[in-house]
Design a protein around this motif. Structure first.
Motif, PDB file in Angstrom:
ATOM      1  N   HIS A 114       0.487  -8.245  -1.146  1.00 49.34           N
ATOM      2  CA  HIS A 114       0.318  -7.983   0.288  1.00 49.34           C
ATOM      3  C   HIS A 114       1.058  -9.025   1.121  1.00 49.34           C
ATOM      4  CE1 HIS A 114      -1.558  -6.518   3.937  1.00 49.34           C
ATOM      5  NE2 HIS A 114      -2.031  -7.730   4.187  1.00 49.34           N
ATOM      6  N   ASP A 168       4.736  -8.444   0.919  1.00 44.30           N
ATOM      7  CA  ASP A 168       5.115  -7.292   1.738  1.00 44.30           C
ATOM      8  C   ASP A 168       5.187  -7.681   3.211  1.00 44.30           C
ATOM      9  OD1 ASP A 168       5.514  -4.294   1.963  1.00 44.30           O
ATOM     10  OD2 ASP A 168       3.763  -4.541   3.248  1.00 44.30           O
ATOM     11  N   GLN A 169       4.252  -8.506   3.672  1.00 39.91           N
ATOM     12  CA  GLN A 169       4.303  -8.972   5.057  1.00 39.91           C
ATOM     13  C   GLN A 169       5.541  -9.834   5.304  1.00 39.91           C
ATOM     14  OE1 GLN A 169       0.564 -10.967   5.641  1.00 39.91           O
ATOM     15  NE2 GLN A 169      -0.498  -9.085   6.259  1.00 39.91           N
ATOM     16  N   GLY A 197       8.356  -9.675   3.669  1.00 37.55           N
ATOM     17  CA  GLY A 197       9.522  -8.798   3.658  1.00 37.55           C
ATOM     18  C   GLY A 197       9.678  -8.023   4.948  1.00 37.55           C
ATOM     19  N   ARG A 198       8.556  -7.538   5.499  1.00 41.88           N
ATOM     20  CA  ARG A 198       8.634  -6.824   6.776  1.00 41.88           C
ATOM     21  C   ARG A 198       9.071  -7.750   7.902  1.00 41.88           C
ATOM     22  NH1 ARG A 198       6.298  -1.779   6.656  1.00 41.88           N
ATOM     23  NH2 ARG A 198       5.103  -1.282   4.779  1.00 41.88           N
ATOM     24  N   ALA A 199       8.579  -9.003   7.867  1.00 42.68           N
ATOM     25  CA  ALA A 199       8.986  -9.950   8.909  1.00 42.68           C
ATOM     26  C   ALA A 199      10.459 -10.303   8.804  1.00 42.68           C
ATOM     27  CB  ALA A 199       8.139 -11.222   8.813  1.00 42.68           C
ATOM     28  N   GLY A 201      12.684  -8.244   7.645  1.00 41.43           N
ATOM     29  CA  GLY A 201      13.473  -7.022   7.736  1.00 41.43           C
ATOM     30  C   GLY A 201      13.849  -6.446   6.394  1.00 41.43           C
ATOM     31  N   THR A 244      12.408  -4.338   3.078  1.00 48.10           N
ATOM     32  CA  THR A 244      11.329  -3.502   2.566  1.00 48.10           C
ATOM     33  C   THR A 244      11.607  -3.181   1.117  1.00 48.10           C
ATOM     34  OG1 THR A 244      12.469  -1.509   3.334  1.00 48.10           O
ATOM     35  CG2 THR A 244      10.815  -2.485   4.809  1.00 48.10           C
TER      36      THR A 244
END
Length: 282
Positions: free
Chosen positions: A51, A54-55, A57-59, A61, A63
């Motif tokens: 988790h 994943d956060q 990676g989203r921050a 950019g 995915t």
């Protein structure tokens, strides 16, 4: 003929063996329970790490690719799905095997990778047999695997992953521009750099005064327009590169009064000081 004493001794021996067997069973059950609890804890840690990654990676950019759907057939090297009978029959169309290849024995006969021979049959009662392996196929591990040692290694790797994730989050909470500086020092450095660039541009404009534009227009531009442009440039730079990738709910601190004083007031003063020095030396 056996006597009563011999029967009693045999009964005591059997009772002792039974108690030892019960103790071993209880110890094995406790060991399995401890391993199961450790495995559950590692599973929860891995879920939490997934988790957090994943956060991150989203921050950043980035995915991750979605996992393949259960039951999906593997794709062939050309990108199209493999035929339904491929890898299972191991032979030609119609089910007849090729000469010298695996027959209709299924996955036990043909591992499914090119260059990998069939598994030997018979005569291998628990022994590790050297099987030719292709590139990317791990060789069989010799000996029994200790679950405790494997879980200890997995725990060590999880601890190292937590440490690296913590370092990544610490780096992500710093802005890209001058990350080791405080927000006030960063803003002062940005506005001062913009004011210095404005002074250099004002000197260049002063050198072309009377050629490209009139001296009055150049003085108005250097004392009025350039300071405002330098302030706007510093404001935009702090808004673009002064914001961290993680933990930034609002805009970064830009210290507008400090920037206004640095660019709008100090830049004309520095420019006028340069003119006075130039006239004194001239």
């Amino acid at each position: 003929m056996a006597t009563f004493a011999e029967y009693a001794a045999l009964a005591r021996q059997l009772a002792d063996q039974r108690r030892e067997t019960d103790r071993d069973a209880v110890a094995a059950d406790r060991h399995r329970s401890a391993l199961r609890a450790t495995l559950d804890q590692l599973t929860r840690r891995l879920d939490a790490q997934s988790h957090r990654l994943d956060q991150l990676g989203r921050a950043a950019g980035v995915t991750a690719d979605p996992p393949a759907a259960p039951g999906a057939r593997p794709a062939s090297p050309t990108g199209s799905p493999a035929p339904a009978g491929a890898g299972a029959s191991g032979g030609r169309a119609g089910g007849s095997p090729e000469p010298g290849t695996a027959g209709a024995g299924g996955a036990a006969d043909a591992p499914g990778r090119p260059g990998v021979g069939a598994y030997p049959r018979g005569g291998t009662t628990g022994a590790v047999v050297a099987v030719p392996t292709a590139a990317g196929v791990p060789a069989p591990r010799a000996g029994s695997v200790d679950p405790g040692a494997e879980l200890a290694e997995a725990r060590r790797l999880a601890d190292e992953t937590d440490r690296l994730i913590g370092l990544t989050e610490a780096v992500g909470r710093r802005p890209p521009l001058l990350p080791a500086w405080s927000p006030l020092a960063r803003a002062l450095a940005v506005y001062a750099a913009c004011a210095a660039a404005g002074v250099v541009l004002a000197v260049v404009l002063l050198g072309v005064a009377g050629v490209v534009a009139s001296p009055g227009a150049v003085y108005v531009a250097t004392c009025g327009a350039l300071p405002v442009l330098c302030f706007v440039a510093g404001y935009l730079v702090l808004g673009r590169w002064g914001r961290p990738a993680l933990g930034a709910d609002g805009p970064p601190p830009r210290f507008v009064p400090l920037g206004f004083v640095t660019c709008v007031l100090l830049m004309p003063l520095a420019y006028c000081g340069y003119l006075v020095l130039f006239r004194l030396l001239g």
